[in-house]
Write an enzyme that holds these catalytic residues in place. Structure first.
Site, mmCIF file in Angstrom:
data_model
loop_
_atom_site.group_PDB
_atom_site.id
_atom_site.type_symbol
_atom_site.label_atom_id
_atom_site.label_comp_id
_atom_site.label_asym_id
_atom_site.label_seq_id
_atom_site.Cartn_x
_atom_site.Cartn_y
_atom_site.Cartn_z
ATOM 1 N N ASP A 122 0.626 -1.292 0.274
ATOM 2 C CA ASP A 122 0.059 -0.167 -0.125
ATOM 3 C C ASP A 122 1.014 1.193 -0.105
ATOM 4 O OD1 ASP A 122 -2.765 1.395 0.665
ATOM 5 O OD2 ASP A 122 -1.410 1.927 2.147
ATOM 6 N N LYS A 144 1.455 4.329 -3.123
ATOM 7 C CA LYS A 144 1.329 5.813 -2.526
ATOM 8 C C LYS A 144 2.738 6.650 -3.445
ATOM 9 C CE LYS A 144 -2.027 5.295 0.749
ATOM 10 N NZ LYS A 144 -1.956 4.719 2.235
#
Ligand SMILES: NC(=O)c1ccc[n+]([C@@H]2O[C@H](COP(=O)([O-])OP(=O)(O)OC[C@H]3O[C@@H](n4cnc5c(N)ncnc54)[C@H](OP(=O)(O)O)[C@@H]3O)[C@@H](O)[C@H]2O)c1
Ligand SMILES: *[C@@H]1O[C@H](CO)[C@@H](O)[C@H](O)[C@H]1NC(C)=O
Ligand SMILES: CC(=O)N[C@H]1CO[C@H](CO)[C@@H](O)[C@@H]1O
Length: 360
Positions: free
Chosen positions: A218, A222
């Site tokens: 994750d 980003k």
């Protein structure tokens, strides 16, 4: 004079339903939002063939129809002959891969869904080259990094106005922020890593299987988005080093419960790392880094002095430090980086920015 836009909302989960509540209560003087399509789940949707708006106060109870396929949805939205914003509140990759088609059809997109922007570079290029064409839709995705925090907008502004970004460094996972803020502090503590992971799960701060947070993917997604905005063409979120916090031996254990049960066996190693850092006046933090001078991107455990802004982070906050030619002392943005309300406000603010440009 009031101008208006049509809105199509896909998804009413945690973020989706907070978004719908915020939109339903929106008080804009000169802008009207008509929700003409609302997919309540991956199966059912509310819409009227004559484009009569869906009531956002009663949408949970209304009788629904089967969802439209993505091509049918495009045809339906284009058929209204009005400027249209699609809100994708899902984490569905198929919908994300369809963004270029929506955009080419003139439909604008506001979304917290990271998938489209952090997968293959080709998808990113397809989206933004589609958006450059005449009559194309606009794309806003502020909430894909740091939830509602203003990170993507300001970073795009720096790049657009000719600043040279040198490094971006930050804590981009609310879950891992919480875990490290509890685990490694400027005060001596004996708390075990595995105990904090277990607590975080019981508080609902982690994914159902905490390994989905601990694998670092994750954060890698980003960082991929921020690198690309800064002009570094990262191929994919798996094309650079990502440190996983999952012990090798536990990668393939069957269940989340078994994983948590066995995690204490691996506490010693990370405890050693924490103690060594502490003895040097440092804390551990799980950070994503983009180094544009040396063309390097990474996700890893970093060490920061007790007086560094990352060391005093609270709760599950996110923080990002952007160092550029104009900001040799980094520009620091900090605050809640997860949660339905802040994420939904980021998406709604994007929808308003789009509406201000396209409504008629
Ligand atoms: N809730 C937040 O604080 C927040 C903040 C910023 C952005 N977003 C994005 O907003 C969208 C909607 O979020 P939500 O919280 O309302 O989602 P949700 O469906 O209520 O689910 C909560 C969590 O489930 C995960 N998830 C959903 N589908 C999944 C799948 N097929 N496989 C693995 N994990 C899955 C999402 O993780 P992932 O986040 O890994 O997709 C999300 O964090 C997502 O794209 C999410 O990434 C959410
Ligand atoms: C994603 O969305 C597509 C299109 O609506 C749907 O066919 C598919 O089943 C969804 N996938 C998941 C994993 O929910
Ligand atoms: C991701 C999210 O907010 N949840 C919902 C989004 O929409 C899908 C269907 O399109 C729902 O299944 C999710 O619960």
């Amino acid at each position: 004079m009031t101008r208006s836009v049509n809105v199509a909302i896909i998804g009413s989960g945690v973020v989706g339903s907070a978004f719908i509540t915020q939109l339903a209560n929106l008080q804009t003087k000169n802008l009207a939002f008509n929700t003409i399509y609302l997919a309540r789940s991956s199966k059912e949707a509310l819409y009227n063939t004559d484009y009569k708006p869906v009531d956002l106060f009663t949408y949970k109870q209304e009788p629904a129809k089967p969802v439209l396929g993505l091509d049918e949805l495009t045809t339906f939205l284009v058929g209204a002959h009005r400027p249209t914003i699609l809100i994708d509140n899902t984490s569905n990759e198929t919908i994300a891969n369809h963004y270029p088609q929506f955009i080419k059809a003139g439909i604008s997109i506001a979304t917290p869904n990271k998938k489209a922007f952090s997968s293959a570079l080709q998808t990113w290029n397809d989206i933004f080259s589609a958006a450059e064409q005449d009559g194309a839709g606009l794309v806003y995705h502020e909430s894909t990094v740091g939830a509602g925090l203003p990170i993507i907008g300001p970073l795009k502004d720096l790049v657009l106005t000719g600043d040279r970004v040198e490094t971006i460094e930050g804590i981009f996972s609310g879950t891992l922020s919480y875990i490290f803020n509890q685990f490694s502090t400027p005060e001596a503590s004996k708390v075990a890593f595995s105990d904090i992971v277990t607590t975080a799960k019981s508080l609902g701060y982690t994914e159902p299987d905490p390994r989905d947070d601990l694998n670092g993917l994750d954060v890698a997604r980003k960082v991929t988005i921020l690198a690309r905005i800064s002009g570094f063409e990262v191929e994919s979120p798996t094309s650079f080093p990502v440190e996983s916090l999952i012990p090798k031996e536990l990668e393939s254990v069957a269940s989340a419960d078994e994983f948590l049960q066995k995690l204490p066996e691996f506490d010693a190693q990370i405890q050693q790392l924490k103690d060594d850092a502490f003895n040097n006046g440092q804390v551990l933090r799980f950070v994503g880094k983009v180094d544009l001078k040396n063309n390097k991107v990474s996700v890893e455990i970093g060490k920061y002095p007790f007086d560094h802004p990352f060391a005093s982070l609270k709760g599950s906050d996110n923080v990002v430090a952007i160092k550029s030619h104009r900001y040799p002392n980094p520009l620091i943005i900090q605050g809640a980086g997860a949660g339905a309300e802040v994420t939904a406000h980021g998406v709604l603010a994007d929808a308003i920015k789009i509406a201000e440009r396209i409504a008629n």
